[in-house]
Scaffold this active site. Structure first.
Site, mmCIF file in Angstrom:
data_model
loop_
_atom_site.group_PDB
_atom_site.id
_atom_site.type_symbol
_atom_site.label_atom_id
_atom_site.label_comp_id
_atom_site.label_asym_id
_atom_site.label_seq_id
_atom_site.Cartn_x
_atom_site.Cartn_y
_atom_site.Cartn_z
ATOM 1 N N ALA A 6 2.221 6.857 1.624
ATOM 2 C CA ALA A 6 1.658 6.145 1.952
ATOM 3 C C ALA A 6 1.517 4.908 2.788
ATOM 4 C CB ALA A 6 0.348 6.857 0.877
ATOM 5 N N GLY A 7 2.572 4.843 3.148
ATOM 6 C CA GLY A 7 3.034 3.805 3.939
ATOM 7 C C GLY A 7 2.564 3.697 5.493
ATOM 8 N N HIS A 29 -20.706 -11.707 25.126
ATOM 9 C CA HIS A 29 -21.410 -11.052 24.005
ATOM 10 C C HIS A 29 -21.963 -9.923 25.449
ATOM 11 C CE1 HIS A 29 -24.507 -9.436 21.660
ATOM 12 N NE2 HIS A 29 -25.859 -9.160 23.304
#
Ligand SMILES: Cc1cc2nc3c(=O)[nH]c(=O)nc-3n(C[C@H](O)[C@H](O)[C@H](O)COP(=O)(O)OP(=O)(O)OC[C@H]3O[C@@H](n4cnc5c(N)ncnc54)[C@H](O)[C@@H]3O)c2cc1C
Length: 479
Positions: free
Chosen positions: A191-192, A458
């Protein structure tokens, strides 16, 4: 007759081809030897990264993400998709064409920068007063004499003992990027980064994916808070992950006309388990590649794990022979290889190339993406360093809401006394892009207040970075 060069680079992956370009830019007569072949036997420079790594995996991650979005998430935007289908051959074809664009791009860059390219395998022959003698085998049969050599021969996938890659049922990253039909049941050992990215691609395309991991902690190198969030989100997506397992036996068995892979393993509680899958991806790490290089020819020393032994400046034990990238110590990342390649070319040219290993970013291109730079909270605790932490969730970010992608957070870790940023950890949309701001900040040894005082556009995801910096001082504005 032997051809003479100031610099010969062996290996044309990101470490090698970038080193060659930089050396040529600095006025050095430069050659690069690379042996990777495309399907027609022609040159395919770019190494693991371009051919079976970074580039094709990101192409498939993008395609499979589109498929998942169309199937599961477009409806929330008021877009109806009827008769959604998967043309896997076309998806894989697109991936191959992205790879080819990159191969061709590198050949173009070699021409543009006057790097002489040799397609074949480079092997050391010996060393004398003129320099290092290298034989090029394969389609370019030549002998080169180099004043300086940069070895950038990369790495290969590590196989499980007793379960060699056949690239049909038991797959390395190579086979995992070219499965011709979506497996119903897919096993992933490890699970790398690579296991999670490949598991995500095939899960999105419809496979039932089980990931087996030997370590007891999920994503042990990642900040614990971020890793916990990732485990929660991946679980919700349907990725089954078992930690702390020991793989006992892997066999390929006939089932009628078909074949399946049987993985016998011991779970974290000590129970004997069996996982039966149609295909198995083994992603348990990578080993340095010096196959065919003949390091003995010049007395080039390897360390006990087979890496070319180098000092902090990538110098080997042999004068004027350098090594960079996956074949030497340090993280196996394309951008680390590139930075080392540039630094070595500059050192050869008499400049002062430098790589700051403290500010190398890491990215896992799952959904959500995970990216970080600097130290984790657990590392700071272990070092006894006093720090302040600030987090900001994407759920409180306007752009993330508009995108419909609100999972995850940005997290800052800053020195308690000086406020210098010590680590930034992101799980969420475009984390791979957002992390660049943190890398710049840390490179300039900024404080969290510096980031908090900078105007961010923004609405943008980068406002979550600013807010996480504000959170260090407990003064978020939007949360
Ligand atoms: C599935 C997968 C996904 C990945 N994703 C990422 C990612 O997203 N981001 C990231 O940073 N890293 C990623 N990586 C890691 C990255 O690919 C490597 O860190 C990077 O390729 C290392 O570069 P390198 O130049 O050292 O070696 P390589 O890219 O392995 O290149 C070495 C080259 O040298 C050639 N060669 C070897 N020996 C000889 C010889 N004797 N003569 C001539 N040529 C020779 C090889 O054929 C190859 O072309 C990924 C890896 C995999 C497997």
């Amino acid at each position: 007759m032997a051809k003479n060069f100031d610099v010969v680079v062996i290996g044309g992956g990101p470490g090698g081809y970038i080193a060659a370009i930089r050396a040529a830019q600095l006025g050095l007569a430069t050659a690069c030897i690379d042996e990777w072949k495309n399907k027609d036997g022609g040159p395919a420079p770019g190494g693991t990264c371009t051919n079976v790594g970074c580039i094709p995996s990101k192409a498939l991650l993008q395609s499979s993400e589109h498929y998942e979005q169309a199937g599961h998430h477009f409806a929330a935007h008021g877009i109806e998709v009827k008769g959604l289908g998967l043309d896997l051959a076309r998806m894989l074809g697109r991936k191959d064409s992205v790879v080819k664009q990159n191969n061709d791009g590198i050949l173009y860059l070699f021409k543009k920068n006057k790097v002489t390219f040799f397609h074949g395998r480079g092997s050391f022959v010996g060393r004398n007063d003129a320099g290092v003698e290298i034989k090029v085998g394969g389609s370019a049969d030549e002998t080169l004499i180099a004043r300086h050599v940069i070895v950038a021969t990369g790495s290969n996938a590590r196989a499980l003992p007793g379960a060699a890659f056949d690239e049909k049922r038991i797959l390395s990253n190579d086979g995992a990027l070219s499965i011709a039909d979506v497996p119903k049941r897919l096993g992933v050992i490890g699970a790398g980064v690579i296991g999670l990215e490949m598991g995500s691609v095939w899960r999105r395309l419809g496979a039932d994916v089980t990931v087996l991991e030997a370590l007891p902690a999920f994503l042990g190198a990642v900040d614990e808070q971020i890793a916990k969030e990732a485990a929660k989100l991946f679980g919700r997506q349907g990725l089954k992950i078992s930690l702390g397992v020991r793989i006992d036996k892997v066999t390929i068995e006939k089932k009628g006309k078909a074949e399946e892979v049987r993985v016998e393993y011991t779970d974290a509680q000590g129970g004997a388990q069996t996982l039966v899958v149609d295909r198995l991806i083994v992603s348990i790490g990578r080993v340095p590649n010096t196959i065919g290089l003949n390091p003995e020819g010049i007395g080039l020393a390897l360390d006990e794990r087979g890496f070319i032994a180098v000092d902090d400046d990538c110098r080997s034990n042999v004068p004027n022979v350098w090594a960079v990238g996956d074949v030497v110590r340090g993280p196996m990342l394309a951008h680390k290889a590139e930075e080392e390649g540039v630094a070595v070319a500059e050192r050869i040219a008499g400049q002062h190339g430098h790589v700051n290993f403290n500010t190398i970013p890491w990215v896992i291109y799952t959904s959500p993406e995970i990216a970080w730079v600097g130290q984790t909270e657990q590392q700071l605790k272990a070092a006894g360093r006093a720090y302040r932490a600030g987090t900001f969730p994407f759920a409180a970010n306007g752009r993330a809401r508009a995108l419909g992608d609100t999972n995850g957070m940005v997290k800052f870790l800053a020195d308690a006394a000086t406020d210098e940023i010590l680590g930034v950890h992101i799980i969420g949309p475009f984390a791979s892009e957002l992390i660049a701001e943190a890398v710049v900040a840390m490179e300039f040894r900024a404080s969290s207040e510096d980031i908090a005082r900078i105007c961010h556009a923004h609405p943008s995801l980068s406002e979550a970075t600013k807010e996480a910096a504000l959170a260090v001082d407990k003064r978020t504005l939007n949360f």
